[in-house]
Scaffold this motif. Sequence first.
Motif, PDB file in Angstrom:
ATOM      1  N   GLY A   1       0.854  -1.087  -0.074  1.00 17.20           N
ATOM      2  CA  GLY A   1      -0.099   0.086  -0.038  1.00 17.20           C
ATOM      3  C   GLY A   1       0.869   1.435   0.053  1.00 17.20           C
ATOM      4  N   ALA A   2       2.125   1.221   0.866  1.00 15.89           N
ATOM      5  CA  ALA A   2       2.714   2.367   0.651  1.00 15.89           C
ATOM      6  C   ALA A   2       3.401   2.434  -0.631  1.00 15.89           C
ATOM      7  N   LEU A   3       3.833   1.571  -0.991  1.00 17.44           N
ATOM      8  CA  LEU A   3       4.419   1.642  -2.561  1.00 17.44           C
ATOM      9  C   LEU A   3       3.637   2.164  -3.435  1.00 17.44           C
ATOM     10  N   ALA A   4       2.384   1.441  -3.449  1.00 19.63           N
ATOM     11  CA  ALA A   4       1.253   2.077  -4.507  1.00 19.63           C
ATOM     12  C   ALA A   4       0.940   3.700  -4.230  1.00 19.63           C
ATOM     13  N   ARG A   5       0.901   4.199  -3.067  1.00 17.42           N
ATOM     14  CA  ARG A   5       0.773   5.544  -2.605  1.00 17.42           C
ATOM     15  C   ARG A   5       1.828   6.499  -2.854  1.00 17.42           C
ATOM     16  N   GLY A   6       2.931   5.809  -3.287  1.00 14.28           N
ATOM     17  CA  GLY A   6       4.236   6.925  -3.686  1.00 14.28           C
ATOM     18  C   GLY A   6       4.957   6.875  -2.580  1.00 14.28           C
ATOM     19  N   GLU A   7       4.835   6.612  -1.299  1.00 15.86           N
ATOM     20  CA  GLU A   7       5.573   7.128  -0.181  1.00 15.86           C
ATOM     21  C   GLU A   7       6.775   6.499  -0.167  1.00 15.86           C
ATOM     22  N   LEU A   8       7.223   5.203  -0.754  1.00 18.29           N
ATOM     23  CA  LEU A   8       8.470   4.815  -0.859  1.00 18.29           C
ATOM     24  C   LEU A   8       9.271   5.582  -1.992  1.00 18.29           C
ATOM     25  N   GLY A   9       8.690   6.397  -2.766  1.00 14.72           N
ATOM     26  CA  GLY A   9       9.228   7.020  -4.079  1.00 14.72           C
ATOM     27  C   GLY A   9       9.488   6.007  -5.132  1.00 14.72           C
ATOM     28  N   ARG A  10      10.616   6.157  -5.803  1.00 10.38           N
ATOM     29  CA  ARG A  10      10.698   5.157  -6.916  1.00 10.38           C
ATOM     30  C   ARG A  10      11.470   4.039  -6.437  1.00 10.38           C
ATOM     31  N   LEU A  11      10.986   2.816  -6.687  1.00  8.46           N
ATOM     32  CA  LEU A  11      11.522   1.530  -6.251  1.00  8.46           C
ATOM     33  C   LEU A  11      13.028   1.442  -6.929  1.00  8.46           C
ATOM     34  N   LEU A  12      13.870   1.152  -5.874  1.00  8.27           N
ATOM     35  CA  LEU A  12      15.230   0.849  -6.062  1.00  8.27           C
ATOM     36  C   LEU A  12      15.753  -0.875  -5.924  1.00  8.27           C
ATOM     37  N   HIS A  13      15.341  -1.417  -4.738  1.00 11.36           N
ATOM     38  CA  HIS A  13      15.919  -2.732  -4.358  1.00 11.36           C
ATOM     39  C   HIS A  13      14.717  -3.384  -3.661  1.00 11.36           C
ATOM     40  N   VAL A  14      14.570  -4.708  -3.716  1.00 17.18           N
ATOM     41  CA  VAL A  14      13.928  -5.731  -2.845  1.00 17.18           C
ATOM     42  C   VAL A  14      14.947  -6.795  -2.721  1.00 17.18           C
ATOM     43  N   ARG A  15      14.857  -7.075  -1.348  1.00 13.62           N
ATOM     44  CA  ARG A  15      15.699  -7.869  -0.754  1.00 13.62           C
ATOM     45  C   ARG A  15      15.185  -9.198  -0.072  1.00 13.62           C
ATOM     46  N   THR A  16      15.188 -10.348  -0.310  1.00 17.01           N
ATOM     47  CA  THR A  16      14.616 -11.210   0.593  1.00 17.01           C
ATOM     48  C   THR A  16      15.417 -12.429   0.924  1.00 17.01           C
ATOM     49  N   SER A  17      15.143 -12.923   2.058  1.00 14.68           N
ATOM     50  CA  SER A  17      16.074 -14.037   2.683  1.00 14.68           C
ATOM     51  C   SER A  17      15.005 -15.141   3.284  1.00 14.68           C
ATOM     52  N   VAL A  18      15.381 -16.570   2.822  1.00 16.05           N
ATOM     53  CA  VAL A  18      14.464 -17.453   3.370  1.00 16.05           C
ATOM     54  C   VAL A  18      15.665 -18.293   3.939  1.00 16.05           C
ATOM     55  N   THR A  19      15.572 -18.775   5.219  1.00 16.25           N
ATOM     56  CA  THR A  19      16.318 -19.413   6.241  1.00 16.25           C
ATOM     57  C   THR A  19      15.531 -20.419   6.750  1.00 16.25           C
ATOM     58  N   CYS A  20      15.676 -21.868   6.613  1.00 16.52           N
ATOM     59  CA  CYS A  20      14.923 -22.822   6.982  1.00 16.52           C
ATOM     60  C   CYS A  20      15.835 -24.217   7.297  1.00 16.52           C
ATOM     61  N   ASN A  21      15.554 -24.841   8.366  1.00 15.90           N
ATOM     62  CA  ASN A  21      16.110 -25.864   8.948  1.00 15.90           C
ATOM     63  C   ASN A  21      15.134 -27.234   8.339  1.00 15.90           C
TER      64      ASN A  21
END
Length: 352
Positions: free
Chosen positions: A136-156
């Motif tokens: 929602g924040a991204l859609a409303r422009g509150e983040l500005g122009r998107l630069l990076h998306v970083r994800t991490s999945v850590t499982c045992n």
Amino acid sequence: MTPHTTFAIIGAGSAAEAHARALSGCADASLAAVWSTGRDRLTAFAQRHRTRAAGGLDEILSDDGIDAVIIATPSGTHEAYVVQAAAAGKHVVCEKPLDVTTAAAQRAAAACARACVLLYPVFQLRFWQAVTRIRGALARGELGRLLHVRTSVTCNRGESYYRSGWRGTWALDGGGCLMNQAIHAVDLMHAIAGDASEVCGWTAERDHPGLAVEDTACALMRFASGAFGLVQATTATRCEIPLRCEVTGTRGTVALEGDRITRWNLGEDAGAAMGDPGGDHGGDHGTAQSHDPLRALLLDAAAAMRGASPAVTAEDGVRAVGTVCAIYTHAQSQDRRSSSTRADEALGQARA
């Protein structure tokens, strides 16, 4: 009054258990039957969840009282079950991934389109409250122009996990931690940043000797918007950490760990909201435990069967498989002349 939707589950493993528990709390949806190739497991599952153990798949597909089937079988069998369900006129909720290749996922989607039935991939992280607020924040422009998306999945995931007979195989699991666990992160990145136009990745077996697929992976993505993405995944560690995602735009950074906002630094609020932002920035900590993303997904699927726009589409499912397969294409490539692979064919198929 909201119409009641009746589901049947194909499969009786851990994913099927999660769906049965989610349906048990639904006022407008219920579980009518279950079927699995393993008779003993089927009987125990049906008794546990007080539902009917079907004598065969045809019994479910020919039952006019069943609106939709939930496919919760090994990944490499998904297309076959989707095609059969669609031919019988049943709507389909299919566990991730839609299948283990882009072509198979496309065939599953095409079968449902021809039959005019819904195909709904299970990407329940889209229903995390924290994800909804970040998007929602991204859609409303509150983040500005998107630069990076970083994800991490850590499982045992220990040796017993991979001794199931199908996990950790290319034919039925489609790969390792990327296809099975991190496909949720890949879909989340698509939901936030859109289509990936270029990928590169590296995979390795680090702590499961003899495993045919990867237990550790890292991939870079360039999105059509120009933003960049990073996904890291492993099942080789002894700890279990909820999925983490950090989104950075020209006006700041927001991040989550599980369904909880851990950073909210935007514009004038930069530096003022870190850890537990409260207010409208984070998840509602008073109700987060009662919010079941999988139940929300099933209810959204039921609404889509009645004509509403689904939050997750068949195209989303095909796209996620296509991106993961493109990462594998690069990781397995013997061509070292280029540091990255555009994988135009795989990504183009996913968007076709």
